[in-house]
Write an enzyme that holds these catalytic residues in place. Structure first.
Site, PDB file in Angstrom:
ATOM      1  N   GLN A  39      13.197  22.165 -21.462  1.00 14.81           N
ATOM      2  CA  GLN A  39      12.528  23.144 -20.612  1.00 14.81           C
ATOM      3  C   GLN A  39      11.430  23.925 -21.338  1.00 14.81           C
ATOM      4  OE1 GLN A  39      16.070  25.066 -18.995  1.00 14.81           O
ATOM      5  NE2 GLN A  39      15.574  24.083 -17.053  1.00 14.81           N
ATOM      6  N   ASN A  40      11.264  23.669 -22.618  1.00 10.61           N
ATOM      7  CA  ASN A  40      10.151  24.284 -23.321  1.00 10.61           C
ATOM      8  C   ASN A  40       8.877  23.588 -22.846  1.00 10.61           C
ATOM      9  OD1 ASN A  40       8.116  24.889 -25.416  1.00 10.61           O
ATOM     10  ND2 ASN A  40       9.844  25.892 -26.428  1.00 10.61           N
ATOM     11  N   ARG A  41       7.862  24.363 -22.526  1.00  7.43           N
ATOM     12  CA  ARG A  41       6.639  23.800 -21.951  1.00  7.43           C
ATOM     13  C   ARG A  41       5.627  23.361 -22.999  1.00  7.43           C
ATOM     14  NH1 ARG A  41       6.470  28.542 -18.368  1.00  7.43           N
ATOM     15  NH2 ARG A  41       6.909  29.584 -20.320  1.00  7.43           N
TER      16      ARG A  41
END
Length: 168
Positions: A39-41
């Site tokens: 979920q880290n962009r």
């Protein structure tokens, strides 16, 4: 409490931009990969900035290669620390990486600090570099920074990255 240690830098002689995180999170440490939390962009953002739409589908070494081809290096401000979980606010007993030696060895022009902790640690340990280099505090790509949508991140990061990536 877990003892955390950052990775070696991803950098080469063509690197012009150094992106500094604070310390890899639990998932990244487990995978031994920068920004491994799904979920880290970060990788999605780098794909947009480097015009590599499929970057998230690439294996880790290929992702790093895309960044290096775009003159982007990666490292962390903090070399080691104690921490529970992944939150930067839980970092204790931090020790910095030798960023001064790294930037002196390579031709870095800009330093991008990915989030508040990266910036505050950089400012604490390397105040001289703030004056010697173009340094930019940028919004964190972490999922904990939910108030910034991907479009917001892109707009802020693009102002700093554009003009150096080879695809522009």
């Amino acid at each position: 409490m877990t003892k955390c240690r950052s990775f070696l830098p991803s950098i080469d002689d063509e690197s012009k931009i150094l992106i500094l995180g604070s310390m890899p999170g639990v998932k990244s440490l487990e995978e031994q990969q920068y920004y491994a939390h799904p979920q880290n962009r970060f990788w999605k953002l780098m794909g947009l900035l480097c015009r590599c739409e499929n970057i998230e589908e690439l294996d880790y070494q290929s992702k790093l290669k895309v960044l290096l081809e775009n003159k982007i290096a990666l490292w962390d401000v903090i070399e080691s620390c104690d921490r529970v979980g992944s939150l930067d606010s839980n970092i204790m007993r931090e020790k910095p990486n030798d960023i001064s030696a790294l930037v002196n060895k390579y031709n870095i022009e800009r330093i991008c600090l990915n989030g508040n902790k990266s910036y505050s640690a950089f400012k604490k340990y390397f105040p001289d570099l703030l004056n010697q280099y173009d340094c930019y505090k940028l919004p964190s790509t972490s999922p904990a920074n939910a108030r910034f949508r991907l479009d917001d991140l892109y707009n802020d990061w693009n102002k700093v990255i554009s003009g150096i990536c080879k695809f522009y």
